[in-house]
Design a protein around this motif. Structure first.
Motif, PDB file in Angstrom:
ATOM      1  N   GLU A 145       0.840  -1.186   0.000  1.00  0.00           N
ATOM      2  CA  GLU A 145       0.000   0.000   0.000  1.00  0.00           C
ATOM      3  C   GLU A 145       0.879   1.242   0.000  1.00  0.00           C
ATOM      4  O   GLU A 145       1.640   1.476   0.936  1.00  0.00           O
ATOM      5  CB  GLU A 145      -0.943   0.025   1.200  1.00  0.00           C
ATOM      6  N   VAL A 146       0.798   1.998  -1.072  1.00  0.00           N
ATOM      7  CA  VAL A 146       1.551   3.243  -1.221  1.00  0.00           C
ATOM      8  C   VAL A 146       0.591   4.403  -0.967  1.00  0.00           C
ATOM      9  O   VAL A 146      -0.461   4.482  -1.602  1.00  0.00           O
ATOM     10  CB  VAL A 146       2.158   3.359  -2.636  1.00  0.00           C
ATOM     11  N   SER A 147       0.959   5.281  -0.026  1.00  0.00           N
ATOM     12  CA  SER A 147       0.065   6.372   0.366  1.00  0.00           C
ATOM     13  C   SER A 147       0.778   7.712   0.245  1.00  0.00           C
ATOM     14  O   SER A 147       1.815   7.933   0.892  1.00  0.00           O
ATOM     15  CB  SER A 147      -0.421   6.179   1.808  1.00  0.00           C
ATOM     16  N   ASP A 148       0.239   8.595  -0.584  1.00  0.00           N
ATOM     17  CA  ASP A 148       0.710   9.979  -0.711  1.00  0.00           C
ATOM     18  C   ASP A 148       2.228  10.075  -0.853  1.00  0.00           C
ATOM     19  O   ASP A 148       2.872  10.927  -0.224  1.00  0.00           O
ATOM     20  CB  ASP A 148       0.244  10.804   0.494  1.00  0.00           C
ATOM     21  N   LEU A 149       2.802   9.226  -1.665  1.00  0.00           N
ATOM     22  CA  LEU A 149       4.256   9.193  -1.830  1.00  0.00           C
ATOM     23  C   LEU A 149       4.734  10.337  -2.717  1.00  0.00           C
ATOM     24  O   LEU A 149       4.261  10.528  -3.836  1.00  0.00           O
ATOM     25  CB  LEU A 149       4.685   7.862  -2.450  1.00  0.00           C
ATOM     26  N   THR A 150       5.685  11.086  -2.210  1.00  0.00           N
ATOM     27  CA  THR A 150       6.351  12.140  -2.970  1.00  0.00           C
ATOM     28  C   THR A 150       7.849  11.843  -3.003  1.00  0.00           C
ATOM     29  O   THR A 150       8.433  11.491  -1.972  1.00  0.00           O
ATOM     30  CB  THR A 150       6.108  13.523  -2.331  1.00  0.00           C
ATOM     31  N   VAL A 151       8.446  11.955  -4.179  1.00  0.00           N
ATOM     32  CA  VAL A 151       9.883  11.720  -4.333  1.00  0.00           C
ATOM     33  C   VAL A 151      10.491  12.940  -5.013  1.00  0.00           C
ATOM     34  O   VAL A 151       9.997  13.408  -6.037  1.00  0.00           O
ATOM     35  CB  VAL A 151      10.165  10.463  -5.170  1.00  0.00           C
TER      36      VAL A 151
ATOM     37  N   ALA B 256      11.650   3.530  -6.340  1.00  0.00           N
ATOM     38  CA  ALA B 256      11.403   4.172  -5.046  1.00  0.00           C
ATOM     39  C   ALA B 256      10.794   3.208  -4.042  1.00  0.00           C
ATOM     40  O   ALA B 256      10.973   3.372  -2.830  1.00  0.00           O
ATOM     41  CB  ALA B 256      10.485   5.378  -5.237  1.00  0.00           C
ATOM     42  N   LEU B 257      10.081   2.192  -4.529  1.00  0.00           N
ATOM     43  CA  LEU B 257       9.389   1.283  -3.614  1.00  0.00           C
ATOM     44  C   LEU B 257      10.351   0.591  -2.650  1.00  0.00           C
ATOM     45  O   LEU B 257       9.995   0.321  -1.496  1.00  0.00           O
ATOM     46  CB  LEU B 257       8.610   0.229  -4.413  1.00  0.00           C
TER      47      LEU B 257
ATOM     48  N   PHE C  64       4.617  -2.500   3.161  1.00  0.00           N
ATOM     49  CA  PHE C  64       4.767  -3.833   2.581  1.00  0.00           C
ATOM     50  C   PHE C  64       4.568  -4.812   3.725  1.00  0.00           C
ATOM     51  O   PHE C  64       5.440  -4.958   4.587  1.00  0.00           O
ATOM     52  CB  PHE C  64       6.149  -3.993   1.945  1.00  0.00           C
ATOM     53  N   GLY C  65       3.411  -5.464   3.761  1.00  0.00           N
ATOM     54  CA  GLY C  65       3.081  -6.247   4.942  1.00  0.00           C
ATOM     55  C   GLY C  65       2.957  -5.323   6.136  1.00  0.00           C
ATOM     56  O   GLY C  65       2.216  -4.336   6.103  1.00  0.00           O
ATOM     57  N   ASN C  66       3.722  -5.601   7.179  1.00  0.00           N
ATOM     58  CA  ASN C  66       3.686  -4.787   8.392  1.00  0.00           C
ATOM     59  C   ASN C  66       4.800  -3.741   8.445  1.00  0.00           C
ATOM     60  O   ASN C  66       4.976  -3.078   9.469  1.00  0.00           O
ATOM     61  CB  ASN C  66       3.791  -5.696   9.626  1.00  0.00           C
ATOM     62  N   LEU C  67       5.549  -3.590   7.358  1.00  0.00           N
ATOM     63  CA  LEU C  67       6.689  -2.673   7.351  1.00  0.00           C
ATOM     64  C   LEU C  67       6.419  -1.452   6.477  1.00  0.00           C
ATOM     65  O   LEU C  67       5.852  -1.573   5.389  1.00  0.00           O
ATOM     66  CB  LEU C  67       7.936  -3.389   6.819  1.00  0.00           C
ATOM     67  N   ASP C  68       6.824  -0.281   6.954  1.00  0.00           N
ATOM     68  CA  ASP C  68       6.865   0.912   6.114  1.00  0.00           C
ATOM     69  C   ASP C  68       8.286   0.990   5.555  1.00  0.00           C
ATOM     70  O   ASP C  68       9.241   1.264   6.293  1.00  0.00           O
ATOM     71  CB  ASP C  68       6.533   2.162   6.936  1.00  0.00           C
TER      72      ASP C  68
ATOM     73  N   LEU D 284       9.797   3.073   3.839  1.00  0.00           N
ATOM     74  CA  LEU D 284      10.480   4.364   3.952  1.00  0.00           C
ATOM     75  C   LEU D 284      11.154   4.533   5.307  1.00  0.00           C
ATOM     76  O   LEU D 284      12.062   5.351   5.462  1.00  0.00           O
ATOM     77  CB  LEU D 284       9.496   5.517   3.725  1.00  0.00           C
ATOM     78  N   GLN D 285      10.687   3.767   6.307  1.00  0.00           N
ATOM     79  CA  GLN D 285      11.248   3.868   7.648  1.00  0.00           C
ATOM     80  C   GLN D 285      12.202   2.728   7.982  1.00  0.00           C
ATOM     81  O   GLN D 285      12.805   2.722   9.054  1.00  0.00           O
ATOM     82  CB  GLN D 285      10.109   3.889   8.688  1.00  0.00           C
ATOM     83  N   CYS D 286      12.335   1.770   7.077  1.00  0.00           N
ATOM     84  CA  CYS D 286      13.187   0.603   7.344  1.00  0.00           C
ATOM     85  C   CYS D 286      14.664   0.986   7.345  1.00  0.00           C
ATOM     86  O   CYS D 286      15.093   1.894   6.637  1.00  0.00           O
ATOM     87  CB  CYS D 286      12.975  -0.461   6.264  1.00  0.00           C
ATOM     88  N   SER D 287      15.432   0.234   8.119  1.00  0.00           N
ATOM     89  CA  SER D 287      16.881   0.395   8.077  1.00  0.00           C
ATOM     90  C   SER D 287      17.412  -0.200   6.780  1.00  0.00           C
ATOM     91  O   SER D 287      16.740  -0.988   6.098  1.00  0.00           O
ATOM     92  CB  SER D 287      17.519  -0.331   9.258  1.00  0.00           C
ATOM     93  N   GLU D 288      18.643   0.154   6.431  1.00  0.00           N
ATOM     94  CA  GLU D 288      19.253  -0.374   5.215  1.00  0.00           C
ATOM     95  C   GLU D 288      19.416  -1.889   5.300  1.00  0.00           C
ATOM     96  O   GLU D 288      19.287  -2.599   4.295  1.00  0.00           O
ATOM     97  CB  GLU D 288      20.620   0.289   4.975  1.00  0.00           C
ATOM     98  N   VAL D 289      19.669  -2.397   6.515  1.00  0.00           N
ATOM     99  CA  VAL D 289      19.798  -3.849   6.707  1.00  0.00           C
ATOM    100  C   VAL D 289      18.480  -4.546   6.396  1.00  0.00           C
ATOM    101  O   VAL D 289      18.441  -5.567   5.689  1.00  0.00           O
ATOM    102  CB  VAL D 289      20.242  -4.168   8.155  1.00  0.00           C
ATOM    103  N   ASP D 290      17.372  -4.002   6.896  1.00  0.00           N
ATOM    104  CA  ASP D 290      16.060  -4.596   6.626  1.00  0.00           C
ATOM    105  C   ASP D 290      15.749  -4.553   5.132  1.00  0.00           C
ATOM    106  O   ASP D 290      15.195  -5.511   4.579  1.00  0.00           O
ATOM    107  CB  ASP D 290      14.969  -3.851   7.398  1.00  0.00           C
ATOM    108  N   LEU D 291      16.104  -3.440   4.490  1.00  0.00           N
ATOM    109  CA  LEU D 291      15.843  -3.320   3.060  1.00  0.00           C
ATOM    110  C   LEU D 291      16.637  -4.340   2.252  1.00  0.00           C
ATOM    111  O   LEU D 291      16.133  -4.919   1.289  1.00  0.00           O
ATOM    112  CB  LEU D 291      16.171  -1.906   2.572  1.00  0.00           C
TER     113      LEU D 291
END
Length: 327
Positions: free
Chosen positions: A11-17, A58-59, A77-81, A83-90
């Motif tokens: 779910e992508v919400s009001d994404l600005t890049v 961007a996703l 994505f599931g239970n994760l945002d 944009l807020q994830c650490s680089e390790v999680d990504l």
């Protein structure tokens, strides 16, 4: 057909890049929102330069970190945002739960590594098994995507494959970790028409077998009509219309969506002059204040130039960002 279950995968919400440039920050994606269901094929369509590929990168924050800025929005994505994830999680998500097929297979593969080494790299990186298991899975997937003599092929290099075969290899590589979401960015644009059809049929079959979702990015309305459950029409960094495939293609409401479909050749238009869309997609630094399609639109009214149009709901699934829909 829209999947019968309703579990949202993305779910992508009001994404600005925005991108940092010598001229300052350029807004290349503006307040876009869309969602994807599990086991669904969702298509992003529009002309080149509309922001489709930028959106896909961007996703998972694959845009250059020293240039890209995400001033607002969420990418759940599931239970994760994301944009807020650490680089390790990504890194754990990229290639594992979200995989990509890129437009140009030659550019996506390392010419100095064998196909085998490249296919199994992600599987080993995410520690899903040992090398023997990885090679066995690679052989199975290469056979599944229509590559013969797989043991010999695994030891060969990209320059020993045709473009169509390399795109099949790219699909096999993307499926090595059984992703929940496959992002296919113009996967058929670099290959001939007969191979295009085979790859579309392959993606549909694999989607059914593996139960994964596919974000399919294309400028080709004809291809999208055969593969997508739902469509989002994108123009100059904004999503201007969303709906089921039949809603958008059979009953488009936004002037840009109508113009795209009118410009596409079909049997019904044989012998007739195709419509063209005057002008070109504007550069992000030249985006208008209001509707980004204003300068090219044949239905525009004065207010379109001054402010963002609202989203109008045509049905529960069909939405359009336009002032003139109800005129």
């Amino acid at each position: 057909m829209i999947p019968t279950q309703t579990n949202k995968l993305l779910e992508v919400s009001d994404l600005t890049v925005q991108l940092n440039t010598e001229e300052g920050q350029l807004g290349i994606i503006e307040n876009i929102s869309f969602s994807m269901l599990e086991s669904e094929i969702f298509a992003l369509v529009g002309e080149s330069g509309c922001g489709k590929s930028i959106t896909s990168l961007a996703l998972t924050r694959l845009l250059p970190s020293n240039q890209a800025v995400y001033p607002s929005g969420k990418i759940n994505f599931g239970n994760l945002d994301l944009l807020q994830c650490s680089e390790v999680d990504l890194r754990n998500i990229r290639g594992n739960e979200i995989a990509y097929i890129f437009q140009e297979p030659f550019a996506a593969l390392n010419p100095l590594q064998t196909i085998g080494d490249q296919i199994i790299e992600g599987f080993l990186l995410h520690k899903l098994g040992d090398k023997e298991e990885a090679l066995a899975k690679a052989e199975t997937l290469l056979q599944k995507v229509g590559i013969s003599d797989v043991k010999q092929r695994l030891d060969q290099y990209p320059n020993q494959f045709s473009g169509g075969m390399l795109q099949r290899v790219s699909i096999a590589m993307a499926l090595m970790c059984d992703p929940k979401l496959l992002i296919a960015d113009e996967p058929t644009s670099a290959i001939d028409v007969t191979i295009q059809l085979q790859l579309i049929e392959l993606l549909l079959r694999l989607k059914s077998e593996i139960k994964m979702s596919i974000l399919f990015i294309s400028h080709d309305i004809g291809l999208v009509s055969h593969i997508a459950d739902r469509i989002a029409v994108m123009y100059a960094g904004k999503i201007v219309e969303t709906g089921t495939t039949s809603e958008v293609l059979d009953s488009p409401k936004h002037p840009y969506a109508k113009a795209l479909i009118d410009a596409y050749p079909t049997k019904d238009k044989l012998g007739k002059r195709l419509q063209v869309i005057d002008g070109i997609v504007p550069n992000p630094k030249d985006y208008p204040k209001g509707c980004h399609f204003y300068e090219r639109c044949r239905e525009r009214i004065d207010i379109c130039k001054e402010s963002d149009p609202p989203f109008v709901s045509i049905s529960d699934t069909h939405k359009v960002q336009c002032y003139v829909v109800n005129q």
